[in-house]
Enzyme design. Sequence first.
Site, short mmCIF file in Angstrom:
data_model
loop_
_atom_site.label_atom_id
_atom_site.label_comp_id
_atom_site.label_asym_id
_atom_site.label_seq_id
_atom_site.Cartn_x
_atom_site.Cartn_y
_atom_site.Cartn_z
N ASP A 69 -0.13 -7.71 -9.60
CA ASP A 69 0.66 -6.48 -9.48
C ASP A 69 2.13 -6.78 -9.18
O ASP A 69 3.03 -6.09 -9.65
CB ASP A 69 0.08 -5.58 -8.38
CG ASP A 69 -1.17 -4.86 -8.84
OD1 ASP A 69 -1.41 -4.79 -10.07
OD2 ASP A 69 -1.92 -4.35 -7.98
N ASP A 172 7.44 1.67 13.74
CA ASP A 172 7.91 0.41 13.18
C ASP A 172 8.59 0.61 11.83
O ASP A 172 9.38 -0.21 11.39
CB ASP A 172 6.75 -0.57 13.00
CG ASP A 172 6.30 -1.20 14.31
OD1 ASP A 172 6.94 -0.95 15.35
OD2 ASP A 172 5.29 -1.93 14.31
N ALA A 184 -1.12 0.45 -2.34
CA ALA A 184 -0.44 -0.74 -1.84
C ALA A 184 -0.23 -0.62 -0.32
O ALA A 184 -1.16 -0.33 0.42
CB ALA A 184 0.88 -0.93 -2.59
N TYR A 185 0.99 -0.81 0.15
CA TYR A 185 1.28 -0.82 1.58
C TYR A 185 0.90 0.50 2.25
O TYR A 185 0.38 0.53 3.36
CB TYR A 185 2.78 -1.12 1.77
CG TYR A 185 3.20 -1.48 3.18
CD1 TYR A 185 2.27 -1.66 4.21
CD2 TYR A 185 4.55 -1.67 3.48
CE1 TYR A 185 2.68 -2.00 5.48
CE2 TYR A 185 4.97 -2.02 4.74
CZ TYR A 185 4.04 -2.19 5.75
OH TYR A 185 4.45 -2.53 7.01
#
Length: 292
Positions: A69, A172, A184-185
């Site tokens: 990816d 964060d 993804a993330y």
Amino acid sequence: MNVYVFPNLDKQNCREVTTEACRILDNEKVNIFMEERYCKAFDKLDFIHFADEVKCIQTSDFIAVIGGDGTILKCADAASVYNKPILGVNCGRLGFMASLEHTELDRLKALCKGEYTLSRRMLLKIEIIPLNGEPLVFSALNDVVISKCDDCKIADFEVSKSGQVISSIRADGVIFSTATGATAYSMSAGGPIIEPEMECIEFTQICSHSLFDRSMVLSPESVISVKCRCNYNSHSVVNVDGNIVYRLSGDDCVKISKSPLRLNIIDIAGGSFFTSVNKKLMRPLKGFSEEI
């Protein structure tokens, strides 16, 4: 038919997979183009046309990306600008955007016969507006992440939509992703999986110091502004599709909206996204030393 082949030779077995893919395409009377930097790696394949990146893209009917990816993300910007579809061949671990696994190269023959569909994907436009200086503009297929640096103990984020504050949090970082980037993330941070052809902007918090840290799915017409304030003499950064592109100061602003660009991803297998979800998310990953 002209094909621009873009391999990631850092991936295990990628050279062998690329060689086999090129031989199959050549047997199907496809003209193969590759960047000049790969000339030595594939010098035995005398049917490949080596040229600079721009000529490879402009000449091609589509781009065959062989890697993972991350390799597709490297090609996404140029492919969307020149309106060239991408075919992903997965040599990585997950490969959600890839239509083929490296063991399925015979299906390339179906591509040459026009037996495929296109999955049209939305991109994000990211505009970084410094207090002093010219704005910087980027595109993202997956996501933009604004997060504190290691020198920052505390970061406060203010997220607004059309001038109205929708979230004011200590965290964060914050993630804004497309539906493509939802696996993804954003997913790792607790966000939902979204069917990749949907047009929306997903907002997910990273380690929020709050009892309310649910993701939000916003309309594609949203124009989102983000400001970040860190403790004294520390910083936050803007990360676009895995690349740090800017170091923010307290008065800088990041605007996120739908990009006018789109990316077409070739699907040969049919329903390859849901196949990937079932195969790769519904079971544990194998060990690092094992091939996925």
